[in-house]
Design an enzyme around this catalytic site. Sequence first.
Site, short mmCIF file in Angstrom:
data_model
loop_
_atom_site.label_atom_id
_atom_site.label_comp_id
_atom_site.label_asym_id
_atom_site.label_seq_id
_atom_site.Cartn_x
_atom_site.Cartn_y
_atom_site.Cartn_z
N ASP A 36 0.94 -1.29 -0.08
CA ASP A 36 0.37 -0.46 0.18
C ASP A 36 0.82 1.46 -0.23
O ASP A 36 1.69 0.89 0.28
CB ASP A 36 -0.71 -0.19 1.78
CG ASP A 36 -1.95 1.10 1.02
OD1 ASP A 36 -2.03 1.91 1.19
OD2 ASP A 36 -3.09 -0.08 1.68
N ASP A 61 4.47 2.19 -4.41
CA ASP A 61 2.81 2.36 -5.28
C ASP A 61 3.23 1.60 -6.48
O ASP A 61 3.91 1.52 -6.74
CB ASP A 61 2.73 3.86 -5.89
CG ASP A 61 2.62 4.31 -6.37
OD1 ASP A 61 1.66 4.00 -7.38
OD2 ASP A 61 2.49 6.09 -6.02
N ARG A 109 5.08 -13.64 -14.70
CA ARG A 109 5.89 -14.00 -14.02
C ARG A 109 6.21 -15.09 -13.28
O ARG A 109 6.98 -15.47 -12.90
CB ARG A 109 6.62 -12.81 -13.77
CG ARG A 109 8.22 -13.18 -13.57
CD ARG A 109 9.46 -11.94 -12.58
NE ARG A 109 8.78 -11.69 -11.93
CZ ARG A 109 8.89 -12.39 -10.44
NH1 ARG A 109 9.64 -13.50 -10.61
NH2 ARG A 109 7.81 -11.12 -8.92
N TYR A 148 -12.14 7.27 -12.65
CA TYR A 148 -12.68 6.08 -11.98
C TYR A 148 -13.34 4.44 -12.40
O TYR A 148 -13.05 3.43 -13.01
CB TYR A 148 -13.10 6.55 -10.32
CG TYR A 148 -13.46 4.87 -9.53
CD1 TYR A 148 -11.88 4.45 -9.01
CD2 TYR A 148 -14.78 4.65 -9.41
CE1 TYR A 148 -12.66 3.41 -8.12
CE2 TYR A 148 -15.11 3.00 -8.49
CZ TYR A 148 -13.94 2.75 -8.42
OH TYR A 148 -14.17 2.37 -6.86
N1 LIG Z 1 -15.86 -0.13 -0.73
C1 LIG Z 1 -16.25 -0.40 -1.78
O1 LIG Z 1 -17.80 -0.12 -1.60
C2 LIG Z 1 -16.06 -0.22 -3.25
C3 LIG Z 1 -17.34 -0.65 -4.15
C4 LIG Z 1 -16.72 -1.33 -5.14
C5 LIG Z 1 -14.85 -1.22 -5.61
N2 LIG Z 1 -14.20 -1.28 -4.80
C6 LIG Z 1 -13.27 -1.23 -5.27
O2 LIG Z 1 -12.47 -2.28 -3.84
C7 LIG Z 1 -11.11 -1.78 -3.55
C8 LIG Z 1 -10.82 -1.64 -1.66
O3 LIG Z 1 -11.81 -0.57 -2.00
P1 LIG Z 1 -11.90 0.28 -0.29
O4 LIG Z 1 -13.04 0.88 -0.44
O5 LIG Z 1 -11.07 -0.39 0.41
O6 LIG Z 1 -10.97 1.62 -0.10
P2 LIG Z 1 -9.50 2.64 -0.12
O7 LIG Z 1 -9.60 3.96 -0.34
O8 LIG Z 1 -10.13 2.30 1.67
O9 LIG Z 1 -8.38 1.19 -0.17
C9 LIG Z 1 -7.58 1.65 -1.02
C10 LIG Z 1 -6.19 0.60 -0.86
O10 LIG Z 1 -5.34 1.27 -1.99
C11 LIG Z 1 -4.41 1.42 -1.49
N3 LIG Z 1 -3.69 2.52 -2.90
C12 LIG Z 1 -4.15 3.83 -3.79
N4 LIG Z 1 -3.41 3.49 -4.24
C13 LIG Z 1 -2.18 2.73 -4.42
C14 LIG Z 1 -1.28 2.60 -5.56
N5 LIG Z 1 -1.20 3.48 -6.48
N6 LIG Z 1 -0.44 1.83 -4.64
C15 LIG Z 1 -1.11 1.33 -3.75
N7 LIG Z 1 -1.88 1.48 -2.70
C16 LIG Z 1 -2.53 2.16 -3.70
C17 LIG Z 1 -4.94 2.85 -0.47
O11 LIG Z 1 -3.96 3.16 0.28
C18 LIG Z 1 -5.84 2.29 0.32
O12 LIG Z 1 -5.11 1.56 1.45
C19 LIG Z 1 -10.93 -0.74 -5.11
O13 LIG Z 1 -9.31 -1.51 -6.12
C20 LIG Z 1 -12.11 -0.08 -4.99
O14 LIG Z 1 -12.29 0.53 -6.58
C21 LIG Z 1 -15.20 -0.69 -3.39
#
Ligand SMILES: NC(=O)c1ccc[n+]([C@@H]2O[C@H](COP(=O)([O-])OP(=O)(O)OC[C@H]3O[C@@H](n4cnc5c(N)ncnc54)[C@H](O)[C@@H]3O)[C@@H](O)[C@H]2O)c1
Length: 315
Positions: A36, A61, A109, A148
């Site tokens: 993360d 990242d 890989r 997004y």
């Molecule tokens: N929560 C929901 O209702 C929901 C709905 C649809 C899809 N999603 C998907 O589920 C996943 C998790 O969502 P969430 O609700 O836990 O959101 P969140 O923002 O709490 O978690 C996302 C995590 O990804 C990390 N992150 C962002 N960009 C990054 C990068 N470039 N490199 C490394 N880490 C990075 C953030 O720091 C965060 O910890 C996402 O892919 C989101 O699109 C969530």
Amino acid sequence: MSIAKGRVLVTGGAGFIGSHLCERLLGDGYDVLCVDNFYSSTKDNIAHLLSNPRFELIRHDVTFPLYVEVDQIYHLACPASPIHYQRDPVQTTKTAVHGSINMLGLAKRTRAKILLTSTSEVYGDPEVHPQTEDYWGNVNPIGPRACYDEGKRCAETLFFDYRRQHDLQIKVVRLFNTYGPRMHPHDGRVVSNFIVHALEDKPLTLYGHGEQTRSFCYIDDLIEGLIAMMDSPDEITGPINLGNPGEFTIAELADKVISMTGTTAGVEHLPLPQDDPVRRQPDISRAKSELDWEPTVPLSDGLQRTIEYFRNLSR
Ligand SMILES: NC(=O)c1ccc[n+]([C@@H]2O[C@H](COP(=O)([O-])OP(=O)(O)OC[C@H]3O[C@@H](n4cnc5c(N)ncnc54)[C@H](O)[C@@H]3O)[C@@H](O)[C@H]2O)c1
């Protein structure tokens, strides 16, 4: 010393959903590598896991390549709430697209099985209700949500092309609104927003008249769905909707939160944001038949647990 079942990478593992997933995988006996960059989360979500010898945290990242050895990859890294993903939209597209290319490269890989958490936002403002997986969506490609929505659509394309071109084992799930403990308190998502406002005795904000509908899936149900998808036979690639088909208007949700918290502040009305979908409801027939999965936690129970979490956070 117990032998681990395998090494699992969880990208975005410190986020709301990722932290619950890491916890569950550790409980199931896996070695967990959490990656993360803390773009939309903090270490607080995983602080309780840091002392576990089978848990490893890397600040990284995903738009940059990652070289690790793993058996499975849950690719969650991506800011998920409009407040976070619209803060730096170019970075959001890069995370969705370059991040997926890098993680697919890693899967190629290592020959790891890789799962993408896509989103119901790929359906845009849908003209079909409830949304089935074969509906192609109605997305505005140049609006403020496009970084997004289109980013995730492109990520799905990449997953299926890596399967066709490189024979990767892929799994794509489309998540609908999920809620529960460890949601970010200020990310503007409706459940956390309502609860935080109610606990501070501030009015709950309704956009328009609150007649737009949403479905709300409790985090424990969703985690079951993610695990079931990863463990499903190779020919099951998705996309599969994971969400709770129970449909509520935002005004109904506000009423529930008001009565469960006892706030007296009421509601305030603001104009509808651009491209905000009017209805959103998953058809989960495919998840039921292919994964034998469906949500079991009623909204009132999930809300109670989430309210408890936010109450403790504010103490
Ligand atoms: N929560 C929901 O209702 C929901 C709905 C649809 C899809 N999603 C998907 O589920 C996943 C998790 O969502 P969430 O609700 O836990 O959101 P969140 O923002 O709490 O978690 C996302 C995590 O990804 C990390 N992150 C962002 N960009 C990054 C990068 N470039 N490199 C490394 N880490 C990075 C953030 O720091 C965060 O910890 C996402 O892919 C989101 O699109 C969530």
